[in-house]
Design a protein around this motif. Structure first.
Motif, short mmCIF file in Angstrom:
data_model
loop_
_atom_site.label_atom_id
_atom_site.label_comp_id
_atom_site.label_asym_id
_atom_site.label_seq_id
_atom_site.Cartn_x
_atom_site.Cartn_y
_atom_site.Cartn_z
N THR A 289 40.93 40.71 44.04
CA THR A 289 41.77 41.89 44.20
C THR A 289 43.23 41.43 44.10
O THR A 289 43.52 40.23 44.12
CB THR A 289 41.55 42.57 45.55
N GLU A 290 44.13 42.38 44.02
CA GLU A 290 45.54 42.02 43.91
C GLU A 290 46.02 41.24 45.12
O GLU A 290 46.97 40.45 45.04
CB GLU A 290 46.38 43.29 43.74
N HIS A 291 45.33 41.43 46.26
CA HIS A 291 45.76 40.78 47.50
C HIS A 291 44.93 39.54 47.83
O HIS A 291 45.08 38.98 48.92
CB HIS A 291 45.69 41.79 48.65
N SER A 292 44.07 39.11 46.93
CA SER A 292 43.27 37.90 47.14
C SER A 292 44.14 36.66 46.95
O SER A 292 45.26 36.73 46.44
CB SER A 292 42.08 37.88 46.18
N GLN A 293 43.57 35.51 47.32
CA GLN A 293 44.35 34.29 47.34
C GLN A 293 44.88 33.88 45.96
O GLN A 293 46.06 33.54 45.81
CB GLN A 293 43.50 33.16 47.94
#
Length: 325
Positions: A289-293
């Motif tokens: 996702t856009e907020h993954s590492q």
């Protein structure tokens, strides 16, 4: 009104999967599909149910023949299926047999990296330290004797599913049972004391390697499922590192990327100890996702999420041109 973006290639995004990371994969695939649409790709969303059935939107497909027919109508496939029956090379092999361009690592790299025991063996051959561990099966686990704190983990599962820190012998039996529900092989791994540092490596078609700024996971104990996906994790990018440690970590990450034969992007996780980097694991299809590492790390290198996805697809298509079947 803003001008419409030109439509680029037709892309199949596969999510879901028949494993314990099903929900995580759905989230990653949804993010990837939206990001690709944002930069102008025509996206076909395919989902593998927890029962192994395939779906095109809400329509169940009749079998693999129907799946291959849809995939063959796309220019490129990005399999966003974490863990077994996906990240382990299964979907890359399906695409390879059907002659379909696929983003990311192929069968060999996916299978090797998804097997944490084999990854340790390859790391040892490369001179990269890993935590000492004992390989156990359902047969041998009953005879395992706890002598010190260990981490029990399935050999081939992700998202910290089935991972337990066993600090006292009374918890061993329960931890082994939990891990063995997800895999028929587990590791009893020595506890490593050090900072948790993740690196992302992007392999380009010309053979160059781009290493994103390292990310540090700050916290106590195991970075578990709820920590990863509950939105409360303390992730620091770039990690505060001295030059020697940064170079040592980047060198070890690229070495593992190449030794496993990875392609596209992979996340390589380490513990940074007083003796240097200790490899934890390699993820050939990490959370996306856009907020993954991984997207966070590349964003810190001024490569935003949609542009990272665009680059991965462009590189896969360029690789096809350089190495036609």
């Amino acid at each position: 009104m803003p001008a419409e973006r030109p439509v680029k290639a037709r892309v199949a995004v596969i999510g879901g999967g028949q494993n314990c990371e099903h929900e995580v994969s759905l989230a990653s695939a949804a993010g990837v599909a939206l990001g690709l649409e944002y930069v102008g790709y025509q996206v076909v969303r395919l989902t593998i149910g927890a029962d192994g059935t395939w779906h095109d939107g809400g329509v169940r497909l009749p079998g693999l023949a129907g799946v291959v027919h849809i995939l063959s109508g796309c220019d490129v496939v990005i399999p966003v299926v974490h863990g077994p029956h996906g990240e382990d090379g299964t979907l890359a092999a399906l695409c390879d047999l059907a002659g379909i361009t696929c983003v990311g690592s192929g069968l060999r790299a996916g299978a090797l990296a998804n097997d944490k025991h084999v990854t340790k063996l390859i790391a040892a051959d490369c001179g990269i330290a890993t935590a000492p561990a004992v390989l156990l099966t359902a047969t041998t686990a009953a005879g395992y004797q706890w002598t010190r704190p260990v981490v029990i983990k399935p050999v081939a599962a992700g998202s910290s599913r089935g991972v337990t820190l066993v600090a006292e012998p009374a918890r061993l039996s329960e931890a082994l049972a939990a891990a063995l529900t997800l895999d028929d092989r587990v590791l009893a791994e020595d506890v490593v004391s050090g900072r948790e540092i993740d690196l992302a490596v992007l392999g380009r078609p010309d053979g160059t390697r781009m290493v994103a700024p390292p990310l540090e996971i700050v916290g106590d104990g195991i970075f578990g499922y709820q920590d990863k996906y509950g939105g409360q994790a303390d992730l620091r990018v770039p990690a505060a590192l001295c030059d020697d440690d940064r170079i040592a970590l980047a060198t070890a990450a690229v070495t593992m990327f190449d030794a496993l034969g990875c392609a596209g992007v992979a996340r390589i996780d380490f513990f940074l100890t007083v003796a240097g980097p200790v490899l934890n694991e390699v993820n050939t299809m990490p959370g996306f996702t856009e907020h993954s590492q991984v997207p966070k790390m590349f964003a810190a290198a001024d490569l935003p999420y949609p542009e990272l996805l665009d680059l991965l697809l462009a590189d896969a298509l360029a690789g096809r041109c350089l190495n036609p079947r």
